[in-house]
Structure formats: C-alpha cells, structure tokens
Design a protein around this motif. Structure first.
Motif, PDB file in Angstrom:
ATOM      1  N   PHE A 285     -44.681 -37.350  30.518  1.00 33.04           N
ATOM      2  CA  PHE A 285     -45.962 -37.851  30.333  1.00 33.04           C
ATOM      3  C   PHE A 285     -46.332 -39.249  30.869  1.00 33.04           C
ATOM      4  CE2 PHE A 285     -42.782 -39.391  27.089  1.00 33.04           C
ATOM      5  CZ  PHE A 285     -43.284 -40.181  26.883  1.00 33.04           C
ATOM      6  N   THR A 286     -47.042 -39.343  30.602  1.00 35.77           N
ATOM      7  CA  THR A 286     -47.395 -41.150  31.089  1.00 35.77           C
ATOM      8  C   THR A 286     -49.037 -41.628  30.654  1.00 35.77           C
ATOM      9  OG1 THR A 286     -47.339 -43.366  32.716  1.00 35.77           O
ATOM     10  CG2 THR A 286     -48.874 -41.005  33.173  1.00 35.77           C
TER      11      THR A 286
ATOM     12  N   LYS B 292     -36.461 -31.879  12.511  1.00 33.80           N
ATOM     13  CA  LYS B 292     -35.977 -32.747  13.154  1.00 33.80           C
ATOM     14  C   LYS B 292     -37.299 -34.081  13.651  1.00 33.80           C
ATOM     15  CE  LYS B 292     -32.601 -31.968  16.467  1.00 33.80           C
ATOM     16  NZ  LYS B 292     -31.570 -31.535  17.242  1.00 33.80           N
ATOM     17  N   VAL B 293     -38.251 -33.694  13.979  1.00 33.18           N
ATOM     18  CA  VAL B 293     -39.063 -34.547  14.232  1.00 33.18           C
ATOM     19  C   VAL B 293     -40.148 -34.793  13.361  1.00 33.18           C
ATOM     20  CG1 VAL B 293     -40.848 -33.144  15.065  1.00 33.18           C
ATOM     21  CG2 VAL B 293     -40.755 -35.692  16.143  1.00 33.18           C
ATOM     22  N   MET B 294     -40.373 -34.659  12.042  1.00 29.85           N
ATOM     23  CA  MET B 294     -41.096 -34.955  11.261  1.00 29.85           C
ATOM     24  C   MET B 294     -39.977 -35.661  10.755  1.00 29.85           C
ATOM     25  SD  MET B 294     -44.034 -33.945  12.630  1.00 29.85           S
ATOM     26  CE  MET B 294     -44.964 -34.766  11.155  1.00 29.85           C
ATOM     27  N   LYS B 295     -38.766 -35.381   9.981  1.00 29.60           N
ATOM     28  CA  LYS B 295     -37.851 -36.312   9.798  1.00 29.60           C
ATOM     29  C   LYS B 295     -38.028 -37.824  10.463  1.00 29.60           C
ATOM     30  CE  LYS B 295     -34.492 -35.912   6.515  1.00 29.60           C
ATOM     31  NZ  LYS B 295     -35.104 -36.019   5.284  1.00 29.60           N
ATOM     32  N   HIS B 296     -37.175 -38.055  11.747  1.00 29.67           N
ATOM     33  CA  HIS B 296     -37.362 -38.879  12.387  1.00 29.67           C
ATOM     34  C   HIS B 296     -38.829 -39.749  12.618  1.00 29.67           C
ATOM     35  CE1 HIS B 296     -35.791 -41.541  15.882  1.00 29.67           C
ATOM     36  NE2 HIS B 296     -36.989 -40.994  16.496  1.00 29.67           N
ATOM     37  N   ILE B 297     -39.949 -39.378  12.470  1.00 29.92           N
ATOM     38  CA  ILE B 297     -40.780 -39.845  12.388  1.00 29.92           C
ATOM     39  C   ILE B 297     -41.328 -40.809  10.975  1.00 29.92           C
ATOM     40  CG2 ILE B 297     -43.878 -39.140  11.403  1.00 29.92           C
ATOM     41  CD1 ILE B 297     -43.214 -37.419  14.259  1.00 29.92           C
TER      42      ILE B 297
ATOM     43  N   MET C 176     -41.307 -38.901  20.207  1.00 32.25           N
ATOM     44  CA  MET C 176     -40.342 -37.618  20.538  1.00 32.25           C
ATOM     45  C   MET C 176     -39.544 -37.085  21.565  1.00 32.25           C
ATOM     46  SD  MET C 176     -43.317 -34.825  20.933  1.00 32.25           S
ATOM     47  CE  MET C 176     -45.783 -34.629  20.079  1.00 32.25           C
ATOM     48  N   ALA C 177     -39.469 -37.993  22.149  1.00 32.61           N
ATOM     49  CA  ALA C 177     -38.813 -37.850  23.198  1.00 32.61           C
ATOM     50  C   ALA C 177     -36.802 -38.812  22.947  1.00 32.61           C
ATOM     51  CB  ALA C 177     -39.040 -38.712  24.488  1.00 32.61           C
ATOM     52  N   GLU C 178     -37.348 -39.289  21.969  1.00 33.99           N
ATOM     53  CA  GLU C 178     -36.158 -40.424  21.175  1.00 33.99           C
ATOM     54  C   GLU C 178     -35.381 -38.678  20.178  1.00 33.99           C
ATOM     55  OE1 GLU C 178     -38.476 -44.006  20.143  1.00 33.99           O
ATOM     56  OE2 GLU C 178     -37.719 -42.831  18.545  1.00 33.99           O
ATOM     57  N   VAL C 179     -35.910 -38.161  20.325  1.00 33.75           N
ATOM     58  CA  VAL C 179     -34.879 -36.808  19.421  1.00 33.75           C
ATOM     59  C   VAL C 179     -35.264 -34.938  19.860  1.00 33.75           C
ATOM     60  CG1 VAL C 179     -35.095 -38.066  17.220  1.00 33.75           C
ATOM     61  CG2 VAL C 179     -36.787 -36.830  17.259  1.00 33.75           C
ATOM     62  N   ILE C 180     -35.986 -35.103  20.493  1.00 32.57           N
ATOM     63  CA  ILE C 180     -36.399 -33.973  21.265  1.00 32.57           C
ATOM     64  C   ILE C 180     -36.797 -33.905  23.027  1.00 32.57           C
ATOM     65  CG2 ILE C 180     -36.612 -32.416  18.635  1.00 32.57           C
ATOM     66  CD1 ILE C 180     -39.475 -32.403  19.577  1.00 32.57           C
ATOM     67  N   PRO C 181     -35.653 -34.601  23.122  1.00 35.96           N
ATOM     68  CA  PRO C 181     -36.547 -34.939  24.153  1.00 35.96           C
ATOM     69  C   PRO C 181     -36.020 -33.728  25.895  1.00 35.96           C
ATOM     70  CG  PRO C 181     -34.258 -35.668  24.712  1.00 35.96           C
ATOM     71  CD  PRO C 181     -34.120 -35.235  22.925  1.00 35.96           C
TER      72      PRO C 181
ATOM     73  N   LEU D 233     -50.165 -42.424  12.558  1.00 30.80           N
ATOM     74  CA  LEU D 233     -50.318 -42.598  13.869  1.00 30.80           C
ATOM     75  C   LEU D 233     -48.972 -42.249  14.816  1.00 30.80           C
ATOM     76  CD1 LEU D 233     -51.649 -46.218  13.166  1.00 30.80           C
ATOM     77  CD2 LEU D 233     -53.000 -44.493  14.082  1.00 30.80           C
ATOM     78  N   LYS D 234     -47.782 -42.295  14.785  1.00 29.65           N
ATOM     79  CA  LYS D 234     -46.771 -42.261  15.447  1.00 29.65           C
ATOM     80  C   LYS D 234     -46.859 -40.725  15.943  1.00 29.65           C
ATOM     81  CE  LYS D 234     -42.983 -44.883  13.963  1.00 29.65           C
ATOM     82  NZ  LYS D 234     -41.721 -44.999  13.101  1.00 29.65           N
ATOM     83  N   CYS D 235     -48.057 -39.834  14.747  1.00 25.69           N
ATOM     84  CA  CYS D 235     -47.941 -38.541  15.655  1.00 25.69           C
ATOM     85  C   CYS D 235     -49.499 -38.378  16.280  1.00 25.69           C
ATOM     86  CB  CYS D 235     -48.712 -37.267  13.855  1.00 25.69           C
ATOM     87  SG  CYS D 235     -46.788 -37.159  12.552  1.00 25.69           S
ATOM     88  N   GLU D 236     -51.186 -39.003  15.693  1.00 32.06           N
ATOM     89  CA  GLU D 236     -52.120 -38.986  16.337  1.00 32.06           C
ATOM     90  C   GLU D 236     -52.298 -40.348  17.174  1.00 32.06           C
ATOM     91  OE1 GLU D 236     -55.086 -38.800  13.722  1.00 32.06           O
ATOM     92  OE2 GLU D 236     -54.680 -38.051  12.885  1.00 32.06           O
ATOM     93  N   HIS D 237     -51.422 -40.806  18.174  1.00 27.16           N
ATOM     94  CA  HIS D 237     -51.664 -41.884  18.325  1.00 27.16           C
ATOM     95  C   HIS D 237     -50.442 -41.305  19.627  1.00 27.16           C
ATOM     96  CE1 HIS D 237     -51.376 -44.458  21.676  1.00 27.16           C
ATOM     97  NE2 HIS D 237     -51.715 -45.910  21.469  1.00 27.16           N
ATOM     98  N   LYS D 238     -51.164 -40.550  20.977  1.00 26.35           N
ATOM     99  CA  LYS D 238     -50.769 -39.292  21.854  1.00 26.35           C
ATOM    100  C   LYS D 238     -49.128 -40.185  22.241  1.00 26.35           C
ATOM    101  CE  LYS D 238     -54.105 -36.089  21.997  1.00 26.35           C
ATOM    102  NZ  LYS D 238     -54.039 -35.517  20.035  1.00 26.35           N
ATOM    103  N   TYR D 239     -49.724 -41.302  22.775  1.00 22.95           N
ATOM    104  CA  TYR D 239     -48.465 -42.115  23.436  1.00 22.95           C
ATOM    105  C   TYR D 239     -47.730 -42.228  22.993  1.00 22.95           C
ATOM    106  CZ  TYR D 239     -46.083 -45.453  26.492  1.00 22.95           C
ATOM    107  OH  TYR D 239     -45.514 -46.351  27.202  1.00 22.95           O
ATOM    108  N   TRP D 240     -47.677 -42.647  21.356  1.00 24.04           N
ATOM    109  CA  TRP D 240     -46.434 -42.909  20.441  1.00 24.04           C
ATOM    110  C   TRP D 240     -45.620 -42.367  20.295  1.00 24.04           C
ATOM    111  CZ3 TRP D 240     -47.498 -46.455  15.509  1.00 24.04           C
ATOM    112  CH2 TRP D 240     -46.418 -46.871  14.827  1.00 24.04           C
ATOM    113  N   SER D 241     -46.796 -40.881  20.299  1.00 28.10           N
ATOM    114  CA  SER D 241     -46.264 -39.519  19.463  1.00 28.10           C
ATOM    115  C   SER D 241     -44.762 -38.892  20.665  1.00 28.10           C
ATOM    116  CB  SER D 241     -47.139 -38.818  19.489  1.00 28.10           C
ATOM    117  OG  SER D 241     -46.816 -37.310  18.944  1.00 28.10           O
ATOM    118  N   ARG D 242     -45.253 -38.777  21.790  1.00 32.80           N
ATOM    119  CA  ARG D 242     -43.993 -38.859  23.039  1.00 32.80           C
ATOM    120  C   ARG D 242     -43.362 -39.657  22.680  1.00 32.80           C
ATOM    121  NH1 ARG D 242     -45.185 -33.261  23.376  1.00 32.80           N
ATOM    122  NH2 ARG D 242     -47.064 -32.950  24.583  1.00 32.80           N
ATOM    123  N   LYS D 243     -43.347 -40.640  22.430  1.00 36.82           N
ATOM    124  CA  LYS D 243     -42.160 -41.430  23.104  1.00 36.82           C
ATOM    125  C   LYS D 243     -41.257 -41.508  21.635  1.00 36.82           C
ATOM    126  CE  LYS D 243     -42.836 -45.866  23.748  1.00 36.82           C
ATOM    127  NZ  LYS D 243     -41.546 -46.097  24.690  1.00 36.82           N
TER     128      LYS D 243
END
Length: 432
Positions: A120-121, A266-271, A109-114, A97-107
């Motif tokens: 976005f909003t 980087k992003v997939m490991k963080h997720i 992503m922004a933590e590690v690859i801003p 869901l950190k990938c598929e829920h687009k809002y959660w996913s963007r949040k």
C-alpha cells in the motif's frame, strides 16, 4: 436507578430495536442529534454537531450514563470526543483513528500481521505526479484506490489503466473535501505521529488488489479482552464490486473463521482499542489459502442488526449498549427464530437516472407480507435523482434493502425473489 443512554442519530427503527435488548428494563434511551443531521446528509459540520450535542447533554437534568452510536462517519469519530468530555466509556480517539485513518491503520497492521496486509501507499489526488509516485512505491496495475477516510464503499475504484486513474482522480478532486475537511478537524484533536500527521484528510490510499470470499468479523473489546462473536458473509453481484447481500452466519470453513478470530485479537490488542464494538472486513483467497485484512470499522455494522436478531435472538446493538454502560456484553447465540438471515440490496447499475416510479408504502408492506418477518426499506421516491442518494459505491445505486430470515440459504434466496416480484421501480433519464 434508571440509566440514561444517549444515542447519536437514533431513529424510530433503532429506537424499537434498542427496547428489545436484554437487560434494558432500567435504561432510558435518549436521541442525541437526529438521523437526518448526522446520517442522511452530505454536510458534516462536526464542530457544529458537537456544539449542538453538548447543548443537549448540558441541559439534561439527570445522570449521563452512556453515549453511544451505530453509524459510521461522522458519528464514529465524534463519540470519543463526547465520551471523554462527559466521562463515559468509549475507545480513545487515537486508538479509533488507528482504525479509521486508513494509512495509519495499514501501518499499524503491518507491524503485527504483515502477512495479511497488501502492499500500500498514500497519495495526494491533487498531485499531478501521483500515478508515477504510486509506481515508485512498487504498485502496478491493477490496484485499488480509496480515500484515507470514507464511509461505506464511497469513492472506491479498481484501477486497471491510466485512464481509470484519471477518472478516479477527477472524482476525488470533485468530492473528497466533503469528508476531508471534517475529518481534518478530528485529526487536529488527536496526538498523531509526524508521518501520519503529514497524510491529511484529502489524501487517498492505493493498494494491491486483493480478493476472494469476503466477510465481516463482528467483535468488541471489554477491559482489554478482544471478543469476536459473529462472521457475516458479503456476497457481491457477479462480475462487479457491488454487494448483493450480507449472509449470517458465514459459510466459510470453521478453520478459516478461527484464523480470522486470532488475527482480529492480535491486531485489536496491538492497536489498544478498548471498551467499544468494531468489525473487520476480510477476504479469504481460497486458491492461495491466504487471508487478507481489508479494513477495520469502529462500530457495529447497522446492516447486520436484524440478522443477529433473527438468528441469535437479539440485535448486536446489545454490544454497543452494554459496553457503553461498562457491562460485559450479554450477546446470545442461536436463540433466534431463524437459522440463516440476510440483507439483500436491490440495485440498478446506471451512472444516473430519475425515479419515474417507486412502490408506495402500501405496496412495500404487501411485498414484506409475502415472507413472515421480512423488513423492507425503499430509499427512493418518484422524481428523485439516483445521484442524490448518500453513501453509494462507485458502480451502482442501492434503491432498496430487504432483510429476511429462513431455515436454509436456498430458501432465503427463493424468498427474496418472491418479495421482489411485488416491488416495481421504473426509471427515466437513464445515463448508462
């Protein structure tokens, strides 16, 4: 001993692909729900789908060694639930869901690859003040809107004016419940942060418009190791958002592909995503030399299966099956008969129309015979309405797909033109 692999939504085409994989001599593939039930439909009753899948699995007299799939929603979101219940390998529901829920996913992503994430909003399309709230979040025209959960390019719109936003909002309000209600069921099974929990399935995303040369990085994670294994270019029709063809391997500069691979790791490991395949869509803005991450999909791209088989020698369903069985994927490179391969989309740019004529099966076979190794799928029949086609973007209808390979890209494009000369579609009741 024989391994039993259950494939959600398996059809005849994919059953044949699976049998051509490496190391499957001791594997028996079993269908779990039909393609018509999970893919060729607009009705996603996930509780009922899960119930029927569980009945099949519970009645099976043998070992259940893997449960896999290659289809987007709802299959992708059902797999973690089924795999957890039957004790087979797959990514956790929360990491998916950190990938598929687009809002959660963007949040996340922004933590590690801003630097690779646009502004976005999230917004509620049923809120009459949504446009002004998007502005308060710092977004100005043009921007792009899409559901927080969709599949394909469905209900995605570029917004250049208040009129565009009103048109998109009308579409969201009319259609979004088809996915939001079943997606909410899945969300209710997960442990979500409070700010994500508040953004329910009917919400949408607004994002700064990003662009450039688009591509998809295919990859997998095995026991914590993130492995990108191929990059596929996504080529659009001129001046529109609809895809013309997918091209493998990518023509992007190697340094850009390497940078995308590092961002991916980087992003997939963080997720925390693990033991499953994925693909990530990117843009490379050549002018600004800027890489943008568009979105993460928690599955291999089914459209790319034949491309990998033509160029590398095996469909990348190899990744899905090997990971499901706990193996490190045995994915070759460059061992296929072709140097390049593509899936072409034959599209019409109507708001709607009725199919007055579609090529017969014999005509499709004759067209495919023009170039050795070509495969054609026609999606319409005489009398059908284009608006009834599932999984279409907001600007066109794909009425056929053509998969083919060649020794160079220019020959590939020429071959496509020869094939399409043999396919005759006609339309009436056209709504421009």
């Amino acid at each position: 001993m024989t391994k039993n692999v259950f494939v959600v939504g398996m059809n005849e085409l994919n059953a044949a692909r699976l049998k051509r994989l490496r190391g499957v001599e001791d594997v028996t593939f079993h269908p779990l729900l039909t393609s018509a039930e999970v893919s060729d439909t607009q009705i996603f009753d996930i509780p009922d789908m899960l119930r029927r899948a569980e009945e099949t699995l519970d009645a099976f007299d043998g070992s259940i060694d893997a449960i896999v799939g290659y289809i987007d929603f709802p299959v992708s979101t059902m797999l973690p639930l089924l795999c957890k219940k039957y004790g087979v390998r797959n990514a956790s529901l929360e990491s998916l869901l950190k990938c598929e829920h687009k809002y959660w996913s963007r949040k996340v992503m922004a933590e590690v690859i801003p630097d690779h994430v646009p502004n976005f909003t999230a917004f509620d399309p049923f809120d009459d003040e949504a446009l002004s709230k998007i502005g308060e979040a710092g977004l100005r025209f043009p921007f792009f809107v899409k559901p927080i959960k969709s599949s394909g390019s469905r209900l995605g719109f570029r917004i250049d004016s208040p009129e565009d936003f009103a048109y998109a909002t009308e579409a969201f309000r009319a259609e979004i419940n088809e996915i939001s209600e079943p997606f909410n069921y899945v969300l209710n099974q997960a442990n979500l942060p409070d700010d994500v929990k508040a953004v329910e399935g009917h919400y949408c995303m607004a994002e700064r418009v990003i662009g450039g040369r688009q591509c998809t990085v295919e990859g997998y994670v095995h026991d914590g190791e993130v492995v990108p294994y191929g990059v596929v270019d996504s080529i659009r029709y001129p001046q529109v958002l609809s895809f013309f063809y997918y091209l493998y391997p990518s023509t992007l500069p190697p340094r850009i592909q390497e940078q995308m691979a590092e961002i991916t790791k980087k992003v997939m490991k963080h997720i925390g995503y693990d033991n499953a395949g994925f693909n990530i869509e990117y843009y490379w803005d050549e002018v600004q030399n800027q890489i943008w991450l568009l979105e993460i999909n928690t599955r291999i791209a089914q459209s790319h299966c034949d491309l990998f088989e033509m160029v590398d020698g095996v469909s990348h369903q190899q990744v899905t099956v090997d990971l499901g069985l706990g193996r490190k994927p045995d994915m070759p490179q460059g061992e296929g008969p072709e140097t390049v391969a593509a899936e072409f989309f034959y599209r019409v740019f109507f708001n709607d129309a009725t199919v007055a004529r579609a090529p017969s099966r014999a005509e499709v076979e004759v067209a495919a015979e023009q170039v050795e190794g070509t495969r054609i799928t026609s999606y319409v029949s005489k009398g059908s309405k284009l608006s009834e086609l599932p999984e279409q973007d907001a600007y066109s209808y794909a009425v056929a797909s053509v998969w083919m390979g060649a020794q160079k890209q220019s020959k590939l494009l020429w071959n496509y033109e020869q094939v399409m000369k043999r396919l005759n579609y006609e339309f009436t009741d056209i709504v421009e």
